[in-house]
Write a protein that holds these residues in place. Sequence first.
Motif, PDB file in Angstrom:
ATOM      1  N   ARG A 112      -0.831  -5.571  -3.744  1.00 19.80           N
ATOM      2  CA  ARG A 112      -0.910  -4.840  -2.575  1.00 19.80           C
ATOM      3  C   ARG A 112       0.691  -4.209  -2.321  1.00 19.80           C
ATOM      4  NH1 ARG A 112      -4.042  -9.439   0.911  1.00 19.80           N
ATOM      5  NH2 ARG A 112      -6.082  -9.227   0.175  1.00 19.80           N
ATOM      6  N   HIS A 113       1.592  -4.998  -2.536  1.00 18.41           N
ATOM      7  CA  HIS A 113       2.905  -4.314  -2.696  1.00 18.41           C
ATOM      8  C   HIS A 113       2.853  -3.241  -3.646  1.00 18.41           C
ATOM      9  CE1 HIS A 113       5.325  -6.917  -0.197  1.00 18.41           C
ATOM     10  NE2 HIS A 113       5.097  -7.925  -0.806  1.00 18.41           N
ATOM     11  N   ILE A 114       2.387  -3.279  -4.877  1.00 16.30           N
ATOM     12  CA  ILE A 114       2.347  -2.123  -5.717  1.00 16.30           C
ATOM     13  C   ILE A 114       1.632  -0.846  -5.122  1.00 16.30           C
ATOM     14  CG2 ILE A 114       1.824  -1.451  -8.025  1.00 16.30           C
ATOM     15  CD1 ILE A 114       1.890  -4.343  -8.919  1.00 16.30           C
ATOM     16  N   GLU A 115       0.743  -1.257  -4.695  1.00 17.61           N
ATOM     17  CA  GLU A 115      -0.162  -0.083  -4.112  1.00 17.61           C
ATOM     18  C   GLU A 115       0.683   0.465  -2.887  1.00 17.61           C
ATOM     19  OE1 GLU A 115      -4.618   0.890  -2.215  1.00 17.61           O
ATOM     20  OE2 GLU A 115      -3.765  -0.994  -1.956  1.00 17.61           O
ATOM     21  N   ALA A 116       1.031  -0.323  -2.161  1.00 19.63           N
ATOM     22  CA  ALA A 116       2.093   0.198  -0.919  1.00 19.63           C
ATOM     23  C   ALA A 116       3.182   1.034  -1.440  1.00 19.63           C
ATOM     24  CB  ALA A 116       2.497  -0.838  -0.162  1.00 19.63           C
ATOM     25  N   ILE A 145       2.052   4.510  -2.935  1.00 21.79           N
ATOM     26  CA  ILE A 145       1.770   5.400  -1.542  1.00 21.79           C
ATOM     27  C   ILE A 145       2.997   6.112  -1.350  1.00 21.79           C
ATOM     28  CG2 ILE A 145       0.928   5.748   0.545  1.00 21.79           C
ATOM     29  CD1 ILE A 145      -1.393   3.587  -0.527  1.00 21.79           C
ATOM     30  N   ALA A 146       4.028   5.036  -1.156  1.00 20.96           N
ATOM     31  CA  ALA A 146       5.302   5.482  -0.312  1.00 20.96           C
ATOM     32  C   ALA A 146       6.065   6.574  -1.218  1.00 20.96           C
ATOM     33  CB  ALA A 146       6.163   3.877  -0.180  1.00 20.96           C
ATOM     34  N   CYS A 147       6.361   6.182  -2.560  1.00 19.43           N
ATOM     35  CA  CYS A 147       6.892   7.189  -3.288  1.00 19.43           C
ATOM     36  C   CYS A 147       5.997   8.448  -3.497  1.00 19.43           C
ATOM     37  CB  CYS A 147       6.654   6.667  -4.881  1.00 19.43           C
ATOM     38  SG  CYS A 147       7.860   5.089  -4.971  1.00 19.43           S
ATOM     39  N   GLU A 148       4.734   8.663  -3.248  1.00 21.17           N
ATOM     40  CA  GLU A 148       3.931   9.885  -3.263  1.00 21.17           C
ATOM     41  C   GLU A 148       4.209  10.501  -2.118  1.00 21.17           C
ATOM     42  OE1 GLU A 148      -0.647  11.416  -3.171  1.00 21.17           O
ATOM     43  OE2 GLU A 148      -0.372   9.450  -4.073  1.00 21.17           O
ATOM     44  N   LEU A 149       4.526   9.933  -0.860  1.00 22.57           N
ATOM     45  CA  LEU A 149       4.435  10.322   0.485  1.00 22.57           C
ATOM     46  C   LEU A 149       6.044  11.180   0.628  1.00 22.57           C
ATOM     47  CD1 LEU A 149       3.287   8.109   3.140  1.00 22.57           C
ATOM     48  CD2 LEU A 149       2.462  10.265   2.464  1.00 22.57           C
ATOM     49  N   MET A 150       6.938  10.197  -0.302  1.00 14.86           N
ATOM     50  CA  MET A 150       8.537  10.852  -0.467  1.00 14.86           C
ATOM     51  C   MET A 150       8.713  12.040  -1.084  1.00 14.86           C
ATOM     52  SD  MET A 150      10.609   7.163  -0.896  1.00 14.86           S
ATOM     53  CE  MET A 150      12.326   8.196  -0.914  1.00 14.86           C
ATOM     54  N   VAL A 151       7.803  12.164  -2.301  1.00 19.50           N
ATOM     55  CA  VAL A 151       7.704  13.381  -2.994  1.00 19.50           C
ATOM     56  C   VAL A 151       7.403  14.422  -2.017  1.00 19.50           C
ATOM     57  CG1 VAL A 151       6.853  14.444  -5.178  1.00 19.50           C
ATOM     58  CG2 VAL A 151       7.884  11.961  -5.146  1.00 19.50           C
ATOM     59  N   ARG A 152       6.105  14.340  -1.450  1.00 24.57           N
ATOM     60  CA  ARG A 152       5.546  15.435  -0.679  1.00 24.57           C
ATOM     61  C   ARG A 152       6.643  15.924   0.246  1.00 24.57           C
ATOM     62  NH1 ARG A 152      -0.684  14.024   0.385  1.00 24.57           N
ATOM     63  NH2 ARG A 152      -1.171  13.617  -1.602  1.00 24.57           N
ATOM     64  N   VAL A 153       7.402  15.181   0.902  1.00 21.68           N
ATOM     65  CA  VAL A 153       8.523  15.651   1.881  1.00 21.68           C
ATOM     66  C   VAL A 153       9.658  16.151   1.279  1.00 21.68           C
ATOM     67  CG1 VAL A 153       9.671  14.630   3.901  1.00 21.68           C
ATOM     68  CG2 VAL A 153       7.498  13.634   3.624  1.00 21.68           C
ATOM     69  N   GLY A 154       9.970  15.836   0.062  1.00 27.07           N
ATOM     70  CA  GLY A 154      11.184  16.291  -0.634  1.00 27.07           C
ATOM     71  C   GLY A 154      12.170  15.111  -0.866  1.00 27.07           C
ATOM     72  N   MET A 188       4.107   2.325   6.316  1.00 25.93           N
ATOM     73  CA  MET A 188       3.128   3.036   6.867  1.00 25.93           C
ATOM     74  C   MET A 188       1.828   2.902   5.672  1.00 25.93           C
ATOM     75  SD  MET A 188       5.047   6.561   7.744  1.00 25.93           S
ATOM     76  CE  MET A 188       3.683   7.447   8.462  1.00 25.93           C
ATOM     77  N   ALA A 189       2.050   2.737   4.694  1.00 27.44           N
ATOM     78  CA  ALA A 189       1.153   2.463   3.621  1.00 27.44           C
ATOM     79  C   ALA A 189       0.365   1.166   4.058  1.00 27.44           C
ATOM     80  CB  ALA A 189       1.619   2.462   2.291  1.00 27.44           C
ATOM     81  N   LEU A 190       1.125   0.070   4.374  1.00 28.06           N
ATOM     82  CA  LEU A 190       0.428  -1.062   4.602  1.00 28.06           C
ATOM     83  C   LEU A 190      -0.453  -0.909   5.640  1.00 28.06           C
ATOM     84  CD1 LEU A 190       3.479  -3.611   4.264  1.00 28.06           C
ATOM     85  CD2 LEU A 190       1.657  -3.301   2.558  1.00 28.06           C
ATOM     86  N   VAL A 191      -0.069  -0.344   6.981  1.00 25.84           N
ATOM     87  CA  VAL A 191      -0.737  -0.259   8.023  1.00 25.84           C
ATOM     88  C   VAL A 191      -2.168   0.892   7.692  1.00 25.84           C
ATOM     89  CG1 VAL A 191      -1.079   0.899  10.463  1.00 25.84           C
ATOM     90  CG2 VAL A 191       1.170  -0.325   9.617  1.00 25.84           C
ATOM     91  N   TRP A 192      -1.952   1.842   6.882  1.00 27.89           N
ATOM     92  CA  TRP A 192      -3.100   2.747   6.658  1.00 27.89           C
ATOM     93  C   TRP A 192      -4.054   2.057   5.882  1.00 27.89           C
ATOM     94  CZ3 TRP A 192      -3.929   5.289   1.660  1.00 27.89           C
ATOM     95  CH2 TRP A 192      -5.024   6.112   1.655  1.00 27.89           C
TER      96      TRP A 192
END
Length: 208
Positions: free
Chosen positions: A170-174, A177-186, A104-108
């Motif tokens: 770009r891998h690092i940035e994605a 973002i992925a880790c941040e989204l995971m934390v927000r969901v739990g 999702m981060a790659l697409v966004w």
Amino acid sequence: PMLYSLNDEREMGQVYVAQYINALGSKLLSPSTHPEVWDYCNTICTALKEQFKPLSRYDWRVAIVDSEEVSISSAPGGFIVLTAGLLKELKNEAELAGLIAYEMALVWRRIHILVHYEVMTRPTNKKAFLRLIKDSLNDKKANAALFKSMKNKGPKAMDILLRGHIGNMRHIEADRIACELMVRVGYRPKEYQSALKRLTVKGKWKFR
């Protein structure tokens, strides 16, 4: 700047997804016979999307390919495609959520389109191509010409994307973002990181 309309991105995404499935030599897992698998993956995607408003730009769709290869990919327009083989290798929901969040981060961040630029921009036509990009920002006709030019060379660009030619930054940035989204969901990002390490060590990835 948005060089493409959402419809342009979706059209490109549909082409990319078809090429991805073809590269795997398989077909989609039937959603009518395996609705629970499709619902499960898309529910996770929806939960991630709801944590970050900019992701709502896309009507996200997760599709499952009936293949034993271990693979996941994404395409412009909000498309994510993963294999049945990948689902079998994952140990828990957090691992899957992390991989989906990464795509999702790659697409966004529109990484696919940036890579497409790099494929299109050769030394012989770099100046002309960059000028076309600049003109397209304020000219609908030039924008249409740019989209047509890139779409016509889509197979070559996708061939590179399928082989994981995305820069380390770009891998690092994605991943961030992925880790941040995971934390927000739990979810625990550690689960996602463990999955990446395990699959990489085992040499399971077909594309990434």
